[in-house]
Design an enzyme around this catalytic site. Structure first.
Site, PDB file in Angstrom:
ATOM      1  N   PHE A   1      31.420   3.320 -21.055  1.00  0.00           N
ATOM      2  CA  PHE A   1      30.829   4.659 -21.140  1.00  0.00           C
ATOM      3  C   PHE A   1      30.300   5.119 -19.767  1.00  0.00           C
ATOM      4  CE2 PHE A   1      29.817   4.050 -25.932  1.00  0.00           C
ATOM      5  CZ  PHE A   1      31.118   4.379 -26.244  1.00  0.00           C
ATOM      6  N   PRO A   2      31.150   5.048 -18.715  1.00  0.00           N
ATOM      7  CA  PRO A   2      30.692   5.457 -17.381  1.00  0.00           C
ATOM      8  C   PRO A   2      30.362   6.944 -17.288  1.00  0.00           C
ATOM      9  CG  PRO A   2      33.068   5.179 -17.401  1.00  0.00           C
ATOM     10  CD  PRO A   2      32.569   4.655 -18.710  1.00  0.00           C
ATOM     11  N   LEU A   3      30.842   7.723 -18.269  1.00  0.00           N
ATOM     12  CA  LEU A   3      30.560   9.161 -18.287  1.00  0.00           C
ATOM     13  C   LEU A   3      29.698   9.551 -19.483  1.00  0.00           C
ATOM     14  CD1 LEU A   3      34.077  10.477 -17.197  1.00  0.00           C
ATOM     15  CD2 LEU A   3      32.034  10.139 -15.795  1.00  0.00           C
ATOM     16  N   GLY A   4      29.018   8.573 -20.061  1.00  0.00           N
ATOM     17  CA  GLY A   4      28.097   8.867 -21.148  1.00  0.00           C
ATOM     18  C   GLY A   4      28.604   8.528 -22.521  1.00  0.00           C
ATOM     19  N   GLY A   5      29.908   8.324 -22.668  1.00  0.00           N
ATOM     20  CA  GLY A   5      30.449   7.952 -23.967  1.00  0.00           C
ATOM     21  C   GLY A   5      30.629   9.144 -24.880  1.00  0.00           C
ATOM     22  N   PHE A   6      30.196   8.971 -26.136  1.00  0.00           N
ATOM     23  CA  PHE A   6      30.414  10.020 -27.127  1.00  0.00           C
ATOM     24  C   PHE A   6      29.500  11.222 -26.901  1.00  0.00           C
ATOM     25  CE2 PHE A   6      31.603   6.009 -29.310  1.00  0.00           C
ATOM     26  CZ  PHE A   6      32.947   6.271 -29.424  1.00  0.00           C
ATOM     27  N   THR A   7      28.464  11.049 -26.064  1.00  0.00           N
ATOM     28  CA  THR A   7      27.598  12.164 -25.658  1.00  0.00           C
ATOM     29  C   THR A   7      27.691  12.273 -24.143  1.00  0.00           C
ATOM     30  OG1 THR A   7      26.084  11.692 -27.477  1.00  0.00           O
ATOM     31  CG2 THR A   7      25.275  13.126 -25.719  1.00  0.00           C
TER      32      THR A   7
ATOM     33  N   TYR B   1      40.723  -1.137 -31.423  1.00  0.00           N
ATOM     34  CA  TYR B   1      40.822   0.310 -31.249  1.00  0.00           C
ATOM     35  C   TYR B   1      41.978   0.800 -32.116  1.00  0.00           C
ATOM     36  CZ  TYR B   1      38.016  -0.242 -26.958  1.00  0.00           C
ATOM     37  OH  TYR B   1      37.032  -0.537 -26.036  1.00  0.00           O
TER      38      TYR B   1
ATOM     39  N   LEU C   1      27.492  12.928 -20.178  1.00  0.00           N
ATOM     40  CA  LEU C   1      26.336  13.092 -19.299  1.00  0.00           C
ATOM     41  C   LEU C   1      26.056  14.568 -19.039  1.00  0.00           C
ATOM     42  CD1 LEU C   1      27.221  10.396 -16.613  1.00  0.00           C
ATOM     43  CD2 LEU C   1      25.426  10.222 -18.343  1.00  0.00           C
TER      44      LEU C   1
END
Length: 294
Positions: A215-221, A66, A223
């Site tokens: 990506f528990p919240l959708g990641g780069f897109t 990262y 939710l």
């Protein structure tokens, strides 16, 4: 500030004394845009990490690819010497090219170099947990993991790594990994809308192995769902808080590592750990995702 008792309880990694609070923190967003270079405001990044630790977070997920190197250096600057009980989980198996792309780095020398980079930039003599990341960009890919995992098992035997996990894998690859060394956690892509690992999670829970959704919240897109919006309105919460609370109630072995570069957003995420979703809300949210075929 969230209290330690509001972080979703705890989970002890199998075969270890490491008891992780179920709401942790993912450091990826502390790097610059596209996870490349330094953040616009290093002091703000440091403040987020210190706020998380003060709130009782004792599970930080990071990687030396990262930035590269950036997030680990910020973690060290913010928290070293590290508080007792803090578990830093890192991952190897990828590297960054000058065009900011992500490519595999699974050769013996690449893995050895990656472990030493993590040790140096985090300021550690041994890494608590190292996840071997394999597979495709967003999901697993078939193939043997024996060769790269054997390298990490050797480094574990040397005392540079305490425990090993796997990322972006299939159940079959986990079985192959367990024939080589003990695996304490699996980190795969999963959230309320991406449910292909439903059966895998349940199997891991039965064996006491942690499952850490990336990506528990959708990641780069992020939710987006009318069901999430409706649940959030009813509970006077944000849709992302509801999505995190659903994950914590989904299975007892799920550990969360939502990332943010904002103290305010961090506090929102931590507050989700104290939410209890009523059964009718869970039933509505369960319909969002597409589970793996039976």
């Amino acid at each position: 500030m969230a209290k330690q008792t509001e972080l979703g309880g705890s989970f002890t990694l199998p075969g270890t004394s490491m008891s992780l609070r179920r709401m942790g923190y993912g450091a990826m967003q502390l790097a610059g845009p596209q996870v490349w270079g330094p953040p616009r405001d290093v002091d703000a990044a440091i403040a987020v990490l210190r706020e998380a630790a003060a709130a009782g977070v004792n599970h930080i997920d990071t990687s030396d690819f990262y930035g590269p190197h950036v997030t680990n250096q910020i973690v060290k600057q913010a928290l070293h010497p590290y508080p007792e009980g803090l578990v830093i989980v890192t991952k190897v198996g990828a590297r960054r090219l000058p065009d900011k792309s992500w490519v595999h780095a699974l050769s013996r020398q690449e893995l050895i170099d990656a472990v030493h980079d993590n040790l140096r930039n985090l300021g550690l003599d041994a890494l608590d947990v190292v996840n071997l990341r394999v597979g495709a960009v967003m999901g697993p890919a078939e193939g043997s993991i024996e060769e790269p995992l054997t390298v990490l098992a050797e480094l574990k035997h040397q005392g540079l790594i305490r425990h090993l996990g796997m990322s972006n894998i299939t159940p079959g690859q986990l079985a192959e990994a367990q024939a080589i060394t003990e695996i304490v956690c699996v980190q795969n892509f999963y959230n309320v809308a991406n449910r292909l690992d439903d059966g895998f999670i349940d199997g891991l829970a039965g064996r006491g192995i942690a499952y850490v959704p990336f990506f528990p919240l959708g990641g780069f897109t992020p939710l987006q769902s009318s069901a999430l919006d409706a649940a959030a309105a009813a509970l006077q919460a944000t849709p992302m808080q509801v999505a995190l609370a659903w994950l914590l109630q989904r299975a007892p072995n799920i550990l969360l590592i939502p990332g943010t570069s904002s103290v305010a957003h961090l506090r929102e995420n931590l507050a989700a750990a104290s939410m209890r979703l009523p059964p009718e809300t869970i039933a509505s949210l369960d319909l969002i995702g597409v589970a793996a075929p039976a």
